[in-house]
Design a protein around this motif. Structure first.
Motif, short mmCIF file in Angstrom:
data_model
loop_
_atom_site.label_atom_id
_atom_site.label_comp_id
_atom_site.label_asym_id
_atom_site.label_seq_id
_atom_site.Cartn_x
_atom_site.Cartn_y
_atom_site.Cartn_z
N ARG A 152 -12.90 53.58 46.45
CA ARG A 152 -12.51 52.21 46.09
C ARG A 152 -11.15 51.86 46.67
N ALA A 153 -10.18 52.76 46.56
CA ALA A 153 -8.84 52.48 47.07
C ALA A 153 -8.85 52.33 48.60
N ALA A 154 -9.59 53.20 49.28
CA ALA A 154 -9.65 53.12 50.74
C ALA A 154 -10.32 51.83 51.19
N LEU A 155 -11.41 51.46 50.53
CA LEU A 155 -12.11 50.23 50.90
C LEU A 155 -11.30 48.99 50.53
N ASP A 156 -10.59 49.04 49.42
CA ASP A 156 -9.71 47.92 49.06
C ASP A 156 -8.61 47.74 50.11
N ALA A 157 -8.08 48.86 50.62
CA ALA A 157 -7.05 48.79 51.66
C ALA A 157 -7.64 48.18 52.93
N ALA A 158 -8.87 48.57 53.29
CA ALA A 158 -9.52 47.99 54.46
C ALA A 158 -9.71 46.49 54.28
N ARG A 159 -10.11 46.08 53.08
CA ARG A 159 -10.30 44.65 52.80
C ARG A 159 -8.98 43.89 52.95
N ARG A 160 -7.92 44.44 52.39
CA ARG A 160 -6.60 43.77 52.48
C ARG A 160 -6.17 43.60 53.94
N ARG A 161 -6.53 44.55 54.76
CA ARG A 161 -6.14 44.52 56.17
C ARG A 161 -7.13 43.75 57.04
N GLY A 169 -23.37 51.65 48.93
CA GLY A 169 -24.73 51.32 48.51
C GLY A 169 -24.84 51.11 47.00
N LYS A 170 -24.01 51.81 46.24
CA LYS A 170 -24.02 51.68 44.77
C LYS A 170 -23.09 50.59 44.26
N HIS A 171 -22.27 50.04 45.15
CA HIS A 171 -21.29 49.01 44.78
C HIS A 171 -21.42 47.85 45.76
N PRO A 172 -22.45 47.01 45.57
CA PRO A 172 -22.76 45.96 46.54
C PRO A 172 -21.63 44.95 46.75
N ASP A 173 -20.65 44.91 45.85
CA ASP A 173 -19.51 44.01 46.06
C ASP A 173 -18.64 44.46 47.24
N TYR A 174 -18.93 45.65 47.81
CA TYR A 174 -18.21 46.14 48.99
C TYR A 174 -19.05 46.04 50.26
N LEU A 175 -20.31 45.64 50.13
CA LEU A 175 -21.21 45.56 51.28
C LEU A 175 -20.70 44.61 52.35
N ASP A 176 -20.01 43.54 51.94
CA ASP A 176 -19.52 42.56 52.91
C ASP A 176 -18.52 43.16 53.90
N LEU A 177 -17.95 44.33 53.59
CA LEU A 177 -17.02 44.97 54.52
C LEU A 177 -17.73 45.55 55.74
N VAL A 178 -19.01 45.89 55.58
CA VAL A 178 -19.80 46.45 56.67
C VAL A 178 -20.40 45.28 57.46
N PRO A 179 -20.13 45.20 58.76
CA PRO A 179 -20.68 44.08 59.53
C PRO A 179 -22.20 44.01 59.39
N ALA A 233 -24.44 46.01 61.57
CA ALA A 233 -24.41 47.47 61.43
C ALA A 233 -25.11 47.98 60.18
N ARG A 234 -25.50 47.09 59.30
CA ARG A 234 -26.05 47.52 57.99
C ARG A 234 -27.35 48.28 58.12
N ASP A 235 -28.23 47.88 59.04
CA ASP A 235 -29.50 48.60 59.22
C ASP A 235 -29.23 50.06 59.63
N ARG A 236 -28.28 50.25 60.53
CA ARG A 236 -27.96 51.59 61.00
C ARG A 236 -27.55 52.50 59.84
N TYR A 237 -26.89 51.93 58.85
CA TYR A 237 -26.42 52.69 57.70
C TYR A 237 -27.38 52.61 56.51
N GLN A 238 -28.50 51.95 56.71
CA GLN A 238 -29.50 51.75 55.65
C GLN A 238 -28.87 51.08 54.43
N LEU A 239 -28.06 50.08 54.71
CA LEU A 239 -27.43 49.26 53.67
C LEU A 239 -28.00 47.85 53.81
N ALA A 240 -28.50 47.31 52.71
CA ALA A 240 -29.10 45.98 52.78
C ALA A 240 -28.25 44.94 52.08
#
Length: 107
Positions: A62-71, A87-97, A100-107
């Motif tokens: 969460r902290a690493a992804l929050d830092a990526a979002r801030r930047r 995948g378990k926290h869809p509120d972070y899915l928007d960070l993945v372009p 690229a989501r299919d490659r990571y099996q993220l919908a």
């Protein structure tokens, strides 16, 4: 009541290209990354055995992804742990372009 000295602390250690999580002054784990203009690729995450089962991996993610979002960075979760956490926290899915989501099996 949580003692501030044992409260997990997450630091971005840019010179080692990793986010670290410390508990009670000890390194509990880290998430390695590769940084490029406009993007961060998470490559590997470790929580040391003595700190397992305490939810520290999630705190670190969460902290690493929050830092990526801030930047304003796009996130590429090559690390299976970070990918699974997103995948378990869809509120972070928007960070993945989206492209690229299919490659990571993220919908």
């Amino acid at each position: 009541m949580t003692d501030a000295a044992t409260e997990p602390q997450v630091l971005d250690v840019a010179e080692w290209s990793r986010f670290e999580i410390h508990v009670g002054g000890k390194l509990a784990g880290y998430a390695n990354y590769a940084l490029e203009p406009g993007r961060i690729t998470f490559t590997h995450t470790v929580i040391h055995d003595e700190f397992g089962g305490q939810g520290l991996g999630g705190t670190l993610a969460r902290a690493a992804l929050d830092a990526a979002r801030r930047r304003g960075l796009d996130v590429y979760p090559d690390c299976p742990f970070i990918r699974s956490w997103i995948g378990k926290h869809p509120d972070y899915l928007d960070l993945v372009p989206e492209a690229a989501r299919d490659r990571y099996q993220l919908a």
